[in-house]
Design an enzyme around this catalytic site. Structure first.
Site, short mmCIF file in Angstrom:
data_model
loop_
_atom_site.label_atom_id
_atom_site.label_comp_id
_atom_site.label_asym_id
_atom_site.label_seq_id
_atom_site.Cartn_x
_atom_site.Cartn_y
_atom_site.Cartn_z
N GLY A 18 6.12 2.27 -7.13
CA GLY A 18 4.80 1.88 -7.72
C GLY A 18 3.52 2.32 -6.84
O GLY A 18 3.47 3.33 -6.22
N ILE A 19 2.55 1.18 -6.82
CA ILE A 19 1.34 1.62 -6.18
C ILE A 19 1.44 1.81 -4.81
O ILE A 19 0.80 2.65 -4.08
CB ILE A 19 0.16 0.51 -6.37
CG1 ILE A 19 -0.37 0.53 -8.02
CG2 ILE A 19 -0.98 0.64 -5.52
CD1 ILE A 19 -1.04 -0.70 -8.53
N SER A 141 -6.45 -7.66 -7.69
CA SER A 141 -6.43 -7.00 -8.92
C SER A 141 -7.52 -7.41 -9.71
O SER A 141 -8.43 -8.66 -9.24
CB SER A 141 -5.23 -7.74 -9.78
OG SER A 141 -5.01 -7.66 -10.90
N TYR A 154 -0.47 -15.54 -11.19
CA TYR A 154 -0.78 -14.39 -10.49
C TYR A 154 -2.15 -14.41 -10.25
O TYR A 154 -2.70 -13.87 -9.21
CB TYR A 154 -0.21 -13.37 -11.55
CG TYR A 154 -0.75 -11.77 -11.25
CD1 TYR A 154 0.05 -11.28 -10.12
CD2 TYR A 154 -1.62 -11.16 -11.79
CE1 TYR A 154 -0.21 -10.06 -9.77
CE2 TYR A 154 -2.15 -9.97 -11.49
CZ TYR A 154 -1.28 -9.48 -10.36
OH TYR A 154 -1.71 -8.14 -9.98
#
Length: 264
Positions: A18-19, A141, A154
């Site tokens: 992923g990232i 995020s 989250y």
């Protein structure tokens, strides 16, 4: 602009996919010696092998340790006592109705997404301050600003990361150390690909249709109108890790495609 991180050691937590993997690749391509981290030896070894193929002459090493656990964090620090660049990337997400989220999930998300970065910063930041150079980067995020109703737990952790990042930045006053957060928006990492495939299957759509529908429904303010790639997020992180970003400190840097509808 040429970013040269030769001579710098970078640790990217949760970087087997992923990232995190894209960030590790970008830092290695800029000359840094990159420490790849994951919870399983096989995944770490595989990530290191793939990075060696992707980046000619890359300086890499793998370290196994679960940053969500005290023992796991200690194992990483024992193996790598000092780093110049710390990227707190390890994190989890899960869409779940608020009324179905038990206490255990709230605690687990906080440990993985917040306390992992707290532990790593506590371990490495003092050394950076003594050497008068360092970069700490939290992968937060846009959900830390626009709390998503489909995963409030989250969003809470991503807001907490911003608070920790800003607070730590204040401890660097007058030094060559910076602490910043990068805020991706919806990004097509492996985990998100699985999520999109599930949506497509549930709704009888193609994966492209499911991805477009998700952005339209859940991130309608997006100016990008698509998922970002992991490399697009990594590019921002590599810049923030560089000497060229020396005047950027205590910032929440958006790489979310214009979802956050504010100027400041």
């Amino acid at each position: 602009m040429h970013i040269d991180l030769t001579g710098k050691t970078a640790l990217v937590t949760g970087s087997t996919a992923g990232i995190g993997f894209a960030i590790a690749k970008g830092l290695a391509a800029s000359g840094a010696e990159v420490v790849v981290n994951g919870r399983a030896q096989g995944r770490v070894d595989d990530a290191v092998a793939r990075l060696k193929q992707a980046v000619s002459g890359a300086k890499l090493r793998g370290v196994v340790g679960d940053v969500a656990q005290v023992d796991g964090g200690d194992a990483i620090v024992t193996a790598v006592p000092e780093v110049d660049i710390l990227v707190n990337n390890a994190g989890i997400f899960e869409p779940k109705d608020f009324f179905d989220i038990p206490d255990e999930d709230w605690s687990r998300f906080f440990e993985v997404n917040v306390m992992s970065g707290v532990r790593m910063a506590r371990a490495y930041m003092q050394g950076m301050l003594k050497r008068n150079w360092g970069r700490i980067i939290f992968i937060s995020s846009e959900s830390g600003l626009n709390i998503p109703t489909e995963m409030i737990h989250y969003g809470m952790t991503k807001t907490a990361q911003l608070a920790v990042s800003r607070g730590l930045a204040k401890l660097t006053r007058g030094t060559g150390v910076t602490v910043n957060a990068v805020l991706p928006g919806p990004t097509m990492s492996e985990g998100v690909e699985t999520f999109v495939k599930d949506l497509a299957r549930q709704n009888g759509q193609s994966e492209e249709e499911a991805a477009a529908a998700f952005v339209k429904q859940h991130r309608p303010a997006s100016l990008l109108q698509r998922f970002a790639s992991v490399d697009e997020i990594a590019n921002m992180v590599v810049y923030v890790a560089s000497q060229q970003a020396s005047a950027t400190n205590g910032a929440a840097l958006r790489a979310e495609g214009g979802i956050v509808d504010t100027i400041a």
